[in-house]
Design a protein around this motif. Structure first.
Motif, PDB file in Angstrom:
ATOM      1  N   ASP A   1       6.859  18.387  12.620  1.00  0.00           N
ATOM      2  CA  ASP A   1       5.499  18.921  12.661  1.00  0.00           C
ATOM      3  C   ASP A   1       5.190  19.608  11.327  1.00  0.00           C
TER       4      ASP A   1
ATOM      5  N   ARG B   1       2.978   8.561  13.408  1.00  0.00           N
ATOM      6  CA  ARG B   1       3.965   8.503  14.489  1.00  0.00           C
ATOM      7  C   ARG B   1       4.057   7.047  14.932  1.00  0.00           C
TER       8      ARG B   1
ATOM      9  N   ASP C   1       3.899  23.454  18.777  1.00  0.00           N
ATOM     10  CA  ASP C   1       4.660  23.269  17.536  1.00  0.00           C
ATOM     11  C   ASP C   1       5.730  24.361  17.381  1.00  0.00           C
TER      12      ASP C   1
HETATM   13 MG    MG Z   1       0.650  18.257  15.733  1.00  0.00          MG
END
Ligand code: MG
Ligand code: AMP
Length: 267
Positions: free
Chosen positions: A66, A122, A196
């Protein structure tokens, strides 16, 4: 730049890879902005050629911790490319329908067609990263996925896809600063997610999972690059430079006109 490429079967310890490294920066060049404008233009014309030739397919995979800079790369590197030929596919938490299929089902649908460049923000790698770290499926299921991933990427490559995978490597301290910025800077607050912070506590688990990914799935037809990503300008430049190299190596050509244009007169 090949020093950032993970060789097939190369064991990776991320502690040996310096996220602050900037050793490939062109000698004597001081102005990152200037250099970047040049290379961006080069990338733009190569992408135009890719689109015109309508032959090759390009898949770019972005993975990172992240705050690693995936969104920043998409903004900066692909700034000037023609949106008609470039697409970003972002993979979020799978929907119920997606989960009812195999993990590659939603991925394959987003793979590039001829003349197209697709950026995975991703990817199928989440299925051996977050899924592994959080035990979302049993180990006996996720551990087989490395082989499935390699076979899947081989299929894409055999059918004409160039696959380039970037792991944006930041340090844990850098992540702390970036998360803090998301709290402090009003324009960045929308990016803040308390999730996160929970993931940050699992930094070591994610690091081991990434090391396994890099070791098991960097192949000659779909190599991983470990990009030092603490400095945005170096990260952006390096990725652009690698892409320009890859695209040049395809030796693309503009298609021949359909007829002899010299005889045509426009009245
Ligand atoms: Mg994020
Ligand atoms: P973001 O990219 O910040 O919008 O966040 C997307 C979230 O989706 C991240 O927390 C990912 O870990 C999560 N995610 C993506 N793919 C998967 C997956 N296959 N299984 C579980 N979570 C996923």
């Amino acid at each position: 730049m090949s020093k950032y490429r993970v060789k097939p079967g190369q064991k990776i310890n991320l502690n040996d890879w310096d996220p602050d490294d900037k050793s490939e920066w062109p000698e004597g060049k001081k102005e990152a902005k200037e250099v970047f404008i040049e290379i961006n233009k080069e990338l733009e014309s190569l992408q135009e050629l890719l689109y015109a030739e309508n032959k090759h397919k390009i898949l770019i995979v972005l993975q990172a911790m992240d705050t690693g800079g995936k969104d920043g790369v998409i903004r900066a590197v692909f700034d000037g490319v023609n949106p008609a030929g470039v697409r970003v596919a972002s993979f979020k938490v799978p929907t119920e329908q997606e989960l009812s299929h195999d993990f590659l089902w939603r991925i394959h649908k987003q793979a590039p067609g001829k003349g197209e460049m697709v950026i995975f923000n991703r990817s199928h790698y989440e299925d051996v990263l977050v899924v592994r770290v959080h035990n979302l499926v049993p180990q006996k299921v996720w551990e087989k996925r490395f082989e499935h991933i390699n076979n899947f990427e081989k299929l894409l490559a055999d059918e004409g896809t160039t696959i380039i995978k970037f792991f944006l490597h930041i340090s844990k301290d850098e992540q702390k600063e970036r998360l803090q910025e998301r709290l402090d800077i009003p324009e960045k607050q929308w990016k803040f997610s308390s999730g996160d912070l929970k993931e940050r506590l699992l930094w070591e688990d994610y690091s081991r999972a990434f090391e396994d990914v890099l070791y098991k799935t960097s192949t000659s037809h779909a190599p991983w690059y470990i990009i030092p990503a603490n400095r945005n300008w170096y990260r952006n430049w390096l990725i652009s430079a690698i892409l320009v190299d890859e695209l040049k190596s395809l030796k693309m050509k503009y298609p021949e006109p359909e007829e002899d244009l010299s005889k045509i007169k426009i009245v």
